[in-house]
Design a protein around this motif. Structure first.
Motif, PDB file in Angstrom:
ATOM      1  N   ALA A  87       0.673  -1.334   0.069  1.00  0.00           N
ATOM      2  CA  ALA A  87      -0.135   0.036   0.015  1.00  0.00           C
ATOM      3  C   ALA A  87       0.950   1.268   0.096  1.00  0.00           C
ATOM      4  N   ALA A  88       2.069   1.075   0.537  1.00  0.00           N
ATOM      5  CA  ALA A  88       2.964   2.310   0.681  1.00  0.00           C
ATOM      6  C   ALA A  88       3.719   2.545  -0.610  1.00  0.00           C
ATOM      7  N   LEU A  89       3.671   1.723  -1.732  1.00  0.00           N
ATOM      8  CA  LEU A  89       4.085   1.882  -2.927  1.00  0.00           C
ATOM      9  C   LEU A  89       3.446   2.823  -3.916  1.00  0.00           C
ATOM     10  N   PRO A  90       4.091   3.639  -4.632  1.00  0.00           N
ATOM     11  CA  PRO A  90       5.535   3.611  -5.061  1.00  0.00           C
ATOM     12  C   PRO A  90       6.558   3.978  -4.077  1.00  0.00           C
ATOM     13  N   ALA A  91       7.764   3.408  -4.302  1.00  0.00           N
ATOM     14  CA  ALA A  91       8.828   4.113  -3.257  1.00  0.00           C
ATOM     15  C   ALA A  91      10.179   4.008  -4.030  1.00  0.00           C
ATOM     16  N   ASP A  92      11.067   4.891  -3.611  1.00  0.00           N
ATOM     17  CA  ASP A  92      12.354   4.663  -4.201  1.00  0.00           C
ATOM     18  C   ASP A  92      13.414   3.700  -3.470  1.00  0.00           C
ATOM     19  N   ILE A  93      12.991   3.548  -2.131  1.00  0.00           N
ATOM     20  CA  ILE A  93      13.925   2.801  -1.226  1.00  0.00           C
ATOM     21  C   ILE A  93      12.881   1.774  -0.476  1.00  0.00           C
ATOM     22  N   ALA A  94      13.489   0.441  -0.369  1.00  0.00           N
ATOM     23  CA  ALA A  94      12.649  -0.351   0.589  1.00  0.00           C
ATOM     24  C   ALA A  94      14.000  -1.037   1.507  1.00  0.00           C
ATOM     25  N   VAL A  95      13.498  -0.824   2.818  1.00  0.00           N
ATOM     26  CA  VAL A  95      14.607  -1.469   3.614  1.00  0.00           C
ATOM     27  C   VAL A  95      13.975  -2.416   4.736  1.00  0.00           C
ATOM     28  N   CYS A  96      14.196  -3.629   4.548  1.00  0.00           N
ATOM     29  CA  CYS A  96      13.356  -4.645   5.230  1.00  0.00           C
ATOM     30  C   CYS A  96      14.312  -5.129   6.458  1.00  0.00           C
ATOM     31  N   VAL A  97      13.944  -4.514   7.615  1.00  0.00           N
ATOM     32  CA  VAL A  97      14.621  -4.790   8.732  1.00  0.00           C
ATOM     33  C   VAL A  97      13.755  -5.700   9.887  1.00  0.00           C
ATOM     34  N   ALA A  98      12.367  -5.976   9.465  1.00  0.00           N
ATOM     35  CA  ALA A  98      11.786  -6.947  10.442  1.00  0.00           C
ATOM     36  C   ALA A  98      11.985  -8.321  10.329  1.00  0.00           C
ATOM     37  N   ALA A  99      12.068  -8.862  11.698  1.00  0.00           N
ATOM     38  CA  ALA A  99      12.189 -10.172  11.883  1.00  0.00           C
ATOM     39  C   ALA A  99      10.842 -10.992  11.628  1.00  0.00           C
ATOM     40  N   VAL A 145      16.622  -1.864  -3.091  1.00  0.00           N
ATOM     41  CA  VAL A 145      15.833  -2.680  -2.053  1.00  0.00           C
ATOM     42  C   VAL A 145      16.879  -3.319  -1.091  1.00  0.00           C
ATOM     43  N   VAL A 146      16.906  -3.175   0.142  1.00  0.00           N
ATOM     44  CA  VAL A 146      17.900  -3.507   0.984  1.00  0.00           C
ATOM     45  C   VAL A 146      17.318  -4.689   1.913  1.00  0.00           C
ATOM     46  N   GLY A 147      17.979  -5.659   2.191  1.00  0.00           N
ATOM     47  CA  GLY A 147      17.629  -6.691   3.273  1.00  0.00           C
ATOM     48  C   GLY A 147      18.644  -6.887   4.485  1.00  0.00           C
ATOM     49  N   PHE A 148      18.176  -7.203   5.535  1.00  0.00           N
ATOM     50  CA  PHE A 148      19.049  -7.574   6.550  1.00  0.00           C
ATOM     51  C   PHE A 148      19.171  -9.173   6.810  1.00  0.00           C
ATOM     52  N   ALA A 149      20.373  -9.619   7.376  1.00  0.00           N
ATOM     53  CA  ALA A 149      20.187 -11.025   7.787  1.00  0.00           C
ATOM     54  C   ALA A 149      21.236 -11.023   9.095  1.00  0.00           C
ATOM     55  N   ALA A 150      20.678 -11.617  10.053  1.00  0.00           N
ATOM     56  CA  ALA A 150      20.963 -11.937  11.137  1.00  0.00           C
ATOM     57  C   ALA A 150      21.280 -13.356  11.224  1.00  0.00           C
ATOM     58  N   GLU A 151      22.809 -13.655  11.404  1.00  0.00           N
ATOM     59  CA  GLU A 151      23.195 -14.792  11.154  1.00  0.00           C
ATOM     60  C   GLU A 151      24.117 -15.302  12.582  1.00  0.00           C
ATOM     61  N   THR A 152      24.307 -16.581  12.868  1.00  0.00           N
ATOM     62  CA  THR A 152      25.077 -16.937  14.049  1.00  0.00           C
ATOM     63  C   THR A 152      26.413 -17.733  13.477  1.00  0.00           C
ATOM     64  N   ASN A 153      26.390 -18.056  12.061  1.00  0.00           N
ATOM     65  CA  ASN A 153      27.739 -18.494  11.687  1.00  0.00           C
ATOM     66  C   ASN A 153      27.938 -18.364  10.119  1.00  0.00           C
ATOM     67  N   ASP A 154      29.013 -18.417   9.355  1.00  0.00           N
ATOM     68  CA  ASP A 154      29.156 -18.373   8.147  1.00  0.00           C
ATOM     69  C   ASP A 154      28.666 -17.137   7.634  1.00  0.00           C
ATOM     70  N   VAL A 155      28.433 -16.061   8.474  1.00  0.00           N
ATOM     71  CA  VAL A 155      27.457 -14.744   8.177  1.00  0.00           C
ATOM     72  C   VAL A 155      27.714 -14.288   6.761  1.00  0.00           C
ATOM     73  N   ASP A 169      19.519  -5.603  -3.531  1.00  0.00           N
ATOM     74  CA  ASP A 169      20.228  -4.935  -4.050  1.00  0.00           C
ATOM     75  C   ASP A 169      21.531  -5.111  -2.836  1.00  0.00           C
ATOM     76  N   TRP A 170      21.455  -4.948  -1.496  1.00  0.00           N
ATOM     77  CA  TRP A 170      22.317  -5.047  -0.746  1.00  0.00           C
ATOM     78  C   TRP A 170      21.665  -5.917   0.529  1.00  0.00           C
ATOM     79  N   ILE A 171      22.665  -6.702   1.132  1.00  0.00           N
ATOM     80  CA  ILE A 171      22.150  -7.266   2.513  1.00  0.00           C
ATOM     81  C   ILE A 171      23.091  -6.664   3.338  1.00  0.00           C
ATOM     82  N   VAL A 172      22.330  -6.338   4.708  1.00  0.00           N
ATOM     83  CA  VAL A 172      23.064  -5.967   5.739  1.00  0.00           C
ATOM     84  C   VAL A 172      23.162  -7.033   6.659  1.00  0.00           C
ATOM     85  N   ALA A 173      24.389  -7.671   6.779  1.00  0.00           N
ATOM     86  CA  ALA A 173      24.560  -8.660   7.723  1.00  0.00           C
ATOM     87  C   ALA A 173      25.085  -8.577   9.087  1.00  0.00           C
ATOM     88  N   ASN A 174      24.534  -9.297   9.948  1.00  0.00           N
ATOM     89  CA  ASN A 174      25.098  -8.923  11.360  1.00  0.00           C
ATOM     90  C   ASN A 174      25.064 -10.530  11.984  1.00  0.00           C
TER      91      ASN A 174
END
Ligand code: CTP
Ligand code: CA
Length: 221
Positions: A87-99, A145-155, A169-174
């Motif tokens: 419902a919030a589209l169109p957008a220039d940036i999407a950042v999916c940080v939710a778990a 479009v940016v995603g996050f990835a919370a990992e515990t090994n082989d991050v 486009d990007w994954i922000v890994a922690n």
């Protein structure tokens, strides 16, 4: 600090940020949910708004104040989160940080499940929609479009695989095996893009957010 147009490089740009956990009902009193404070996602929404973006923050159940200048939409389930993002589209940036809860109970019991002679109930799970992958493959795909990835090994290996699988486009890994990351105020992240990996020192989540927002502004300019 910069003033004038240089301080607001995202003026006129629209951004969607997902944050917090989702909560999937089992019955009227029980939920299937994830551990997530929402702090990093809220900080990113604030940082994007600080650079001038018009931000829609789609938030699962969290105990956080809405950043000034950000439009917040509260949701509970993954399906509600996806609908609010679309419902919030169109957008220039999407950042999916939710778990996002990967699964939900196939059915929600209409009344509270009771203990009884039959023993514990079995709960059948079905897969939730993937919000990041859906936005990445949308015909109204945000430019970044940016995603996050919370990992515990082989991050980083997992992050690279996720980048390809999600189409973002990007994954922000922690690395959440580092004590204090979950629910804490600091984050040590690596930015994984098609061009390679960039590692950032452990810094407050607010600083990670500010640097990410600036990197997003540069990517769109
Ligand atoms: N994500 C999403 N919708 C889902 C699941 C995940 O938008 N249903 C997003 C998260 O917000 C995050 C990214 O996808 O930006 C990666 O989430 P993660 O849980 O690490 O990936 P999954 O594909 O669910 O893989 P895993 O089996 O490792 O949980
Ligand atoms: Ca997952």
């Amino acid at each position: 600090a910069l003033e004038g147009p240089a301080a607001r490089p995202l003026a006129g740009k629209r951004a969607i940020v997902t944050a917090g956990p989702t909560a999937e009902p089992i019955d009227p009193v029980r939920l299937l949910t994830n551990r997530s404070s929402g702090k990093q996602g809220f900080a990113i929404a604030k940082a994007l708004a600080d650079l001038g973006a018009e931000v829609t923050l789609v938030a699962g159940p969290v105990a956080l104040a809405t950043p000034v200048g950000v439009r917040r939409v509260d949701v509970e389930t993954a399906r509600e989160m996806l609908a609010a993002c679309e419902a919030a589209l169109p957008a220039d940036i999407a950042v999916c940080v939710a778990a996002v809860s990967d699964w939900r109970p196939e059915t929600e019991a209409g009344s509270k499940m009771k203990k009884g002679a039959d023993g514990p109930p079995a709960i059948t799970l079905v897969e939730n929609p993937d919000i990041l992958a859906t936005l990445s493959r949308s015909d109204r795909r945000p430019k970044l479009v940016v995603g996050f990835a919370a990992e515990t090994n082989d991050v980083e290996d997992y992050a690279k695989a996720k980048l390809a699988r999600k189409g973002c486009d990007w994954i922000v890994a922690n690395d959440v095996s580092v004590a204090g990351t979950m629910g804490g105020d600091d984050n040590a992240v690596a930015i994984v893009t098609a061009a390679g990996i960039e590692r950032w020192e452990r810094t407050p989540k607010s600083e990670v957010a500010r640097k990410l927002a600036e990197r997003m502004a540069r990517a769109l300019s």
